[in-house]
Write a protein that holds these residues in place. Sequence first.
Motif, PDB file in Angstrom:
ATOM      1  N   ASN A   2       0.833  -1.196   0.000  1.00 34.53           N
ATOM      2  CA  ASN A   2       0.000   0.000   0.000  1.00 34.53           C
ATOM      3  C   ASN A   2       0.876   1.258   0.000  1.00 34.53           C
ATOM      4  N   THR A   3       0.239   2.396  -0.097  1.00 33.57           N
ATOM      5  CA  THR A   3       0.957   3.666  -0.214  1.00 33.57           C
ATOM      6  C   THR A   3       1.844   3.930   0.998  1.00 33.57           C
ATOM      7  N   THR A   4       1.343   3.644   2.179  1.00 30.18           N
ATOM      8  CA  THR A   4       2.119   3.886   3.389  1.00 30.18           C
ATOM      9  C   THR A   4       3.393   3.042   3.403  1.00 30.18           C
ATOM     10  N   LEU A   6       4.905   1.746   0.814  1.00 25.82           N
ATOM     11  CA  LEU A   6       5.773   2.197  -0.269  1.00 25.82           C
ATOM     12  C   LEU A   6       6.529   3.469   0.119  1.00 25.82           C
ATOM     13  N   ARG A   7       5.851   4.401   0.775  1.00 32.05           N
ATOM     14  CA  ARG A   7       6.527   5.627   1.225  1.00 32.05           C
ATOM     15  C   ARG A   7       7.641   5.311   2.229  1.00 32.05           C
ATOM     16  N   ASP A  69      -9.504  -0.943  -3.774  1.00 31.45           N
ATOM     17  CA  ASP A  69      -8.466  -0.062  -3.262  1.00 31.45           C
ATOM     18  C   ASP A  69      -8.993   0.966  -2.271  1.00 31.45           C
ATOM     19  N   GLU A  72      -6.470   1.760   0.523  1.00 29.43           N
ATOM     20  CA  GLU A  72      -5.343   2.543  -0.003  1.00 29.43           C
ATOM     21  C   GLU A  72      -5.759   3.994  -0.237  1.00 29.43           C
ATOM     22  N   CYS A  73      -6.947   4.198  -0.758  1.00 29.66           N
ATOM     23  CA  CYS A  73      -7.438   5.561  -0.975  1.00 29.66           C
ATOM     24  C   CYS A  73      -7.615   6.303   0.347  1.00 29.66           C
ATOM     25  N   ASN A  75      -5.991   5.713   3.132  1.00 27.97           N
ATOM     26  CA  ASN A  75      -4.647   6.004   3.634  1.00 27.97           C
ATOM     27  C   ASN A  75      -4.056   7.217   2.934  1.00 27.97           C
ATOM     28  N   SER A  76      -4.273   7.324   1.648  1.00 27.95           N
ATOM     29  CA  SER A  76      -3.772   8.472   0.888  1.00 27.95           C
ATOM     30  C   SER A  76      -4.393   9.770   1.386  1.00 27.95           C
ATOM     31  N   GLU A  79      -2.820  10.690   4.699  1.00 26.65           N
ATOM     32  CA  GLU A  79      -1.432  11.118   4.563  1.00 26.65           C
ATOM     33  C   GLU A  79      -1.297  12.511   3.961  1.00 26.65           C
ATOM     34  N   THR A  80      -2.235  12.897   3.118  1.00 22.08           N
ATOM     35  CA  THR A  80      -2.065  14.144   2.375  1.00 22.08           C
ATOM     36  C   THR A  80      -2.979  15.283   2.820  1.00 22.08           C
TER      37      THR A  80
END
Length: 86
Positions: A2-4, A6-7, A69, A72-73, A75-76, A79-80
């Motif tokens: 997931n995005t977290t 990957l970051r 997803d 994941e959305c 989490n994005s 995060e933003t």
Amino acid sequence: MNTTELRQKVANQLNNLSPERLALVSEFIDSLEASEPTQASSLRKLPPLERGKTAKDLLEVAGTWQGDDLEECLNSVYETRSETQF
């Protein structure tokens, strides 16, 4: 991944780079950002919302989530997002 995750992976990789290679990564990211339209510019193209609309009105055009997803959305978004100023 997931995005977290990957970051975190990218952050770990950046911490291990030499200053010269870190500069190359920074230039690469700059080139990616320059070639990608910003979200703010795409938002300016949207027509303004009509006043007097209610949440019930929005439900008429809202659909159901399709895809796998959602987490994941979310989490994005977490995060933003930033604080709102009024």
